[in-house]
Design a protein around this motif. Sequence first.
Motif, PDB file in Angstrom:
ATOM      1  N   LEU A 245      75.212  33.943 137.238  1.00 39.76           N
ATOM      2  CA  LEU A 245      76.559  34.332 136.821  1.00 39.76           C
ATOM      3  C   LEU A 245      76.505  35.485 135.817  1.00 39.76           C
ATOM      4  O   LEU A 245      77.328  36.399 135.865  1.00 39.76           O
ATOM      5  CB  LEU A 245      77.294  33.133 136.221  1.00 39.76           C
ATOM      6  N   ARG A 246      75.519  35.447 134.937  1.00 38.12           N
ATOM      7  CA  ARG A 246      75.377  36.534 133.961  1.00 38.12           C
ATOM      8  C   ARG A 246      74.976  37.840 134.657  1.00 38.12           C
ATOM      9  O   ARG A 246      75.487  38.912 134.312  1.00 38.12           O
ATOM     10  CB  ARG A 246      74.326  36.158 132.911  1.00 38.12           C
ATOM     11  N   LEU A 247      74.080  37.754 135.632  1.00 40.15           N
ATOM     12  CA  LEU A 247      73.668  38.948 136.375  1.00 40.15           C
ATOM     13  C   LEU A 247      74.850  39.554 137.136  1.00 40.15           C
ATOM     14  O   LEU A 247      74.972  40.783 137.238  1.00 40.15           O
ATOM     15  CB  LEU A 247      72.540  38.592 137.350  1.00 40.15           C
ATOM     16  N   LEU A 248      75.707  38.692 137.675  1.00 40.99           N
ATOM     17  CA  LEU A 248      76.897  39.176 138.378  1.00 40.99           C
ATOM     18  C   LEU A 248      77.878  39.813 137.395  1.00 40.99           C
ATOM     19  O   LEU A 248      78.452  40.869 137.676  1.00 40.99           O
ATOM     20  CB  LEU A 248      77.572  38.019 139.121  1.00 40.99           C
ATOM     21  N   LYS A 249      78.040  39.188 136.235  1.00 42.02           N
ATOM     22  CA  LYS A 249      78.956  39.719 135.231  1.00 42.02           C
ATOM     23  C   LYS A 249      78.482  41.076 134.726  1.00 42.02           C
ATOM     24  O   LYS A 249      79.287  42.000 134.511  1.00 42.02           O
ATOM     25  CB  LYS A 249      79.072  38.726 134.068  1.00 42.02           C
ATOM     26  N   GLU A 250      77.153  41.202 134.530  1.00 37.17           N
ATOM     27  CA  GLU A 250      76.586  42.456 134.022  1.00 37.17           C
ATOM     28  C   GLU A 250      76.351  43.472 135.129  1.00 37.17           C
ATOM     29  O   GLU A 250      75.842  44.560 134.880  1.00 37.17           O
ATOM     30  CB  GLU A 250      75.269  42.152 133.292  1.00 37.17           C
ATOM     31  N   ARG A 251      76.693  43.087 136.360  1.00 35.31           N
ATOM     32  CA  ARG A 251      76.553  43.947 137.549  1.00 35.31           C
ATOM     33  C   ARG A 251      75.113  44.379 137.816  1.00 35.31           C
ATOM     34  O   ARG A 251      74.852  45.439 138.378  1.00 35.31           O
ATOM     35  CB  ARG A 251      77.471  45.178 137.437  1.00 35.31           C
ATOM     36  N   LYS A 252      74.159  43.541 137.397  1.00 30.81           N
ATOM     37  CA  LYS A 252      72.768  43.771 137.781  1.00 30.81           C
ATOM     38  C   LYS A 252      72.561  43.324 139.227  1.00 30.81           C
ATOM     39  O   LYS A 252      71.621  43.750 139.897  1.00 30.81           O
ATOM     40  CB  LYS A 252      71.825  43.015 136.837  1.00 30.81           C
ATOM     41  N   ILE A 253      73.426  42.410 139.670  1.00 29.53           N
ATOM     42  CA  ILE A 253      73.554  42.067 141.096  1.00 29.53           C
ATOM     43  C   ILE A 253      74.995  42.362 141.487  1.00 29.53           C
ATOM     44  O   ILE A 253      75.921  41.869 140.828  1.00 29.53           O
ATOM     45  CB  ILE A 253      73.210  40.580 141.356  1.00 29.53           C
ATOM     46  N   ASN A 254      75.171  43.160 142.509  1.00 34.04           N
ATOM     47  CA  ASN A 254      76.509  43.589 142.904  1.00 34.04           C
ATOM     48  C   ASN A 254      76.984  42.853 144.149  1.00 34.04           C
ATOM     49  O   ASN A 254      76.191  42.499 145.025  1.00 34.04           O
ATOM     50  CB  ASN A 254      76.526  45.088 143.151  1.00 34.04           C
ATOM     51  N   PHE A 255      78.305  42.670 144.243  1.00 34.53           N
ATOM     52  CA  PHE A 255      78.881  41.983 145.392  1.00 34.53           C
ATOM     53  C   PHE A 255      78.865  42.854 146.645  1.00 34.53           C
ATOM     54  O   PHE A 255      78.951  42.340 147.751  1.00 34.53           O
ATOM     55  CB  PHE A 255      80.318  41.568 145.084  1.00 34.53           C
TER      56      PHE A 255
END
Length: 257
Positions: A245-255
């Motif tokens: 969830l943190r990686l998604l929030k920080e956009r280190k993993i993108n949708f």
Amino acid sequence: ALPILGETIEKGSSLELEYIFHRLLINELLFRIAISCLAIWFIAFIIFVITTQQIRKYNERHERDNEIINESIETFIGFIDAKDTYTNGHSKRVAIYTRHIAEEMGYTGEELDRIYYIALLHDCGKIGVPDNILMKPGKLTDEEFEIIKSHTVRGGEILSNFKSLKDAGEGALYHHERYDGKGYPKKLSGEDIPLIARIICVADSFDAMNSNRVYRKKLTREYIISEIEKDKGLQFDPKIADIMLRLLKERKINFDE
């Protein structure tokens, strides 16, 4: 008057003496020590040069071997992903997400590479699942679902002889186990599930929700985040879910990857 060598020198005269000081340098202790130190330094320098060349050759060979392994695994995985056009690229994406999570957990270097390769191979057991089941647009029968589920065991068996990759089969065998013990194939729970499988479980589920499938379109960002939140402690290891969830929030993993 003073007699010197048969001659008489008058008082008040001066005498000039000329002599040659002669010593062999090779017989001097300090010289011998200096030569010994120079010889030792020269030998050490030669050893350093040879060792440096050997290390460079080893590193080049190691990098070349890693490239061969990576290309071989990705080629093999390409055959599996190609069985289903809707999941094409799934294994590579899951491996990338798994690597991101593991990196956040402090893994580096060769250990991080090992985790990546295990994740890349997590669905290899699907090579034995018939295409008509993998590509079925409607609901699976109980029998068909059991065949789908068997890809975990089959994957573990395929990778059991992969000795050069430590614990290669753990990702394939256990990535559908659930943190609450309601998964398959062995209904493991909590930290009894190998860590690599718990990481892959989160990465795999994220990619499944974030991809178009034969039976549905990809889900929304909001829905995916809410599902990961909801399943903390149920399907997912809570700590790993929080990292995702943190990686998604920080956009280190993108949708949109």
